[in-house]
Scaffold this active site. Structure first.
Site, PDB file in Angstrom:
ATOM      1  N   GLU A 138     -10.782   3.505  -3.411  1.00 14.61           N
ATOM      2  CA  GLU A 138      -9.917   2.957  -2.366  1.00 14.61           C
ATOM      3  C   GLU A 138     -10.552   3.026  -0.980  1.00 14.61           C
ATOM      4  O   GLU A 138     -10.732   4.116  -0.431  1.00 14.61           O
ATOM      5  CB  GLU A 138      -8.578   3.690  -2.335  1.00 14.61           C
ATOM      6  CG  GLU A 138      -7.573   3.068  -1.385  1.00 14.61           C
ATOM      7  CD  GLU A 138      -6.186   3.667  -1.494  1.00 14.61           C
ATOM      8  OE1 GLU A 138      -5.230   2.995  -1.086  1.00 14.61           O
ATOM      9  OE2 GLU A 138      -6.062   4.802  -1.982  1.00 14.61           O
ATOM     10  N   GLU A 236       3.669   1.735  -0.782  1.00 14.65           N
ATOM     11  CA  GLU A 236       3.181   3.030  -0.305  1.00 14.65           C
ATOM     12  C   GLU A 236       3.336   3.067   1.215  1.00 14.65           C
ATOM     13  O   GLU A 236       2.385   2.846   1.967  1.00 14.65           O
ATOM     14  CB  GLU A 236       1.722   3.254  -0.709  1.00 14.65           C
ATOM     15  CG  GLU A 236       1.271   4.690  -0.461  1.00 14.65           C
ATOM     16  CD  GLU A 236      -0.200   4.894  -0.736  1.00 14.65           C
ATOM     17  OE1 GLU A 236      -0.557   5.854  -1.435  1.00 14.65           O
ATOM     18  OE2 GLU A 236      -1.023   4.077  -0.231  1.00 14.65           O
TER      19      GLU A 236
END
Length: 256
Positions: A138, A236
C-alpha cells in the site's frame, strides 16, 4: 453491484464496545463485508462465530508483523508472519492481505531499500502461491499521515509489482492517500488496473467520510469500475457522525 467493506477499526465503533458488536452493527446497517487491520490482537474464534452468525464476509486484513520491508534484515521474520497471516486469512475467508513497505531508512539509498522490498515480496509470493490469498502493498501519503514512509507513489508501487512479476502481489490503491499526493487516478492506474487488489476511500481534508471534503471520489471510483476493477471498496475513514445512516449516506455520495 459495487461491494463496500466497512473498516470496523473506525466504523460502527462505540466506546468500550466489543469488536464483535461492530460486525453485527455493520450487518444490521446493510453492509455485507467488513475489514480490519491487525489480527494478532483479536479473538479469532469469536470473530468466526460473528461472521457465521451474520453472513458478513471479510475482504482484507493486515499481514503481520508490521515491520519495514525496506530492511532486508527483517525478511525472515516478516515471511514467517506472512505464513501465519495467510492461515488466518484463509480461516476468515479474506482474499486480500495488506502490507506496508515501512519507513524510508536513514543512511540507505532508495535503490537498496527498493531492492530489499522487491526481494521480500518475491519470497512472499512463494508463500502465497496456491493459497487463494493475494497481497497488496500500500502506497501512503507522506504529506500528512505517514511522514517518512518509503512508498508514497502509486506509480512506483506498480513498478515494484511489475519487478516482482508474480500474480500473488499487487497494490492496495487508497484514493485518499493518492489524492493527498496530487495524483490523478486515471493517470497513475491507466493500463495497470489489473495490479490493484483492493481500494480504499476517505475524503480530504480530515480523512473523514466521503462527501465531507473536496476529493472527487465518485468520479475516481466510476473510472476505476468502468475500466474493469471488480474488487471491494474499503470504507476506511474517520467518521464524524456515527450510525448506519451516516455510512449509507457516505456510500450514496460515492455513487452507491
Amino acid at each position: 453491484m459495487r461491494r463496500y467493506s466497512a473498516c470496523i477499526e473506525w466504523l460502527f465503533a462505540e466506546q468500550g464496545d466489543s469488536f464483535l458488536d461492530r460486525i453485527r452493527r455493520a450487518h444490521a446497517g446493510g453492509l455485507a463485508a467488513v475489514e480490519f487491520w491487525r489480527w494478532t490482537d483479536k479473538d479469532l474464534v469469536a470473530i468466526e462465530a460473528a461472521l457465521k452468525e451474520t453472513g458478513v464476509v471479510v475482504t482484507s486484513l493486515v499481514a503481520e508483523p508490521m515491520i519495514a520491508l525496506t530492511d532486508a534484515a527483517n525478511r525472515q521474520a516478516w515471511l514467517k508472519g506472512l505464513g501465519e497471516s495467510v492461515t488466518v486469512a484463509r480461516r476468515l475467508g479474506a482474499p486480500v492481505l495488506i502490507a506496508q513497505a515501512g519507513d524510508d531508512l536513514l543512511g540507505r539509498s532508495r535503490e537498496e531499500q527498493r531492492r530489499a522490498l522487491t526481494e521480500t515480496l518475491k519470497a512472499g509470493a512463494d508463500i502465497l502461491e496456491g493459497s487463494g490469498v493475494r497481497l497488496g502493498i500500500e502506497p501512503l501519503n507522506t504529506r500528512i499521515d505517514h511522514v517518512g514512509y518509503f512508498l508514497d507513489s502509486t506509480r512506483e508501487g506498480l513498478d515494484i509489482v511489475d519487478d516482482v512479476a508474480r500474480p500473488e502481489i499487487g497494490i492496495v490503491y487508497d484514493i485518499y492517500h493518492s489524492a493527498v499526493m496530487d495524483e490523478r487516478t486515471e493517470e497513475v492506474l491507466d493500463g495497470r488496473l489489473d495490479r490493484v487488489f483492493h481500494v480504499h476511500v476517505a475524503d480530504h481534508p480530515g480523512r473523514n467520510e466521503p462527501g465531507s471534503g473536496g476529493i472527487d471520489l465518485a468520479h475516481r471510483l466510476n473510472w476505476i469500475f468502468a475500466n474493469g476493477y471488480a474488487g471491494a471498496v474499503g470504507l476506511e475513514y474517520r467518521p464524524t457522525r456515527s450510525g448506519a445512516d451516516a455510512v449509507r449516506a457516505a456510500i450514496a455520495s460515492l455513487g452507491g
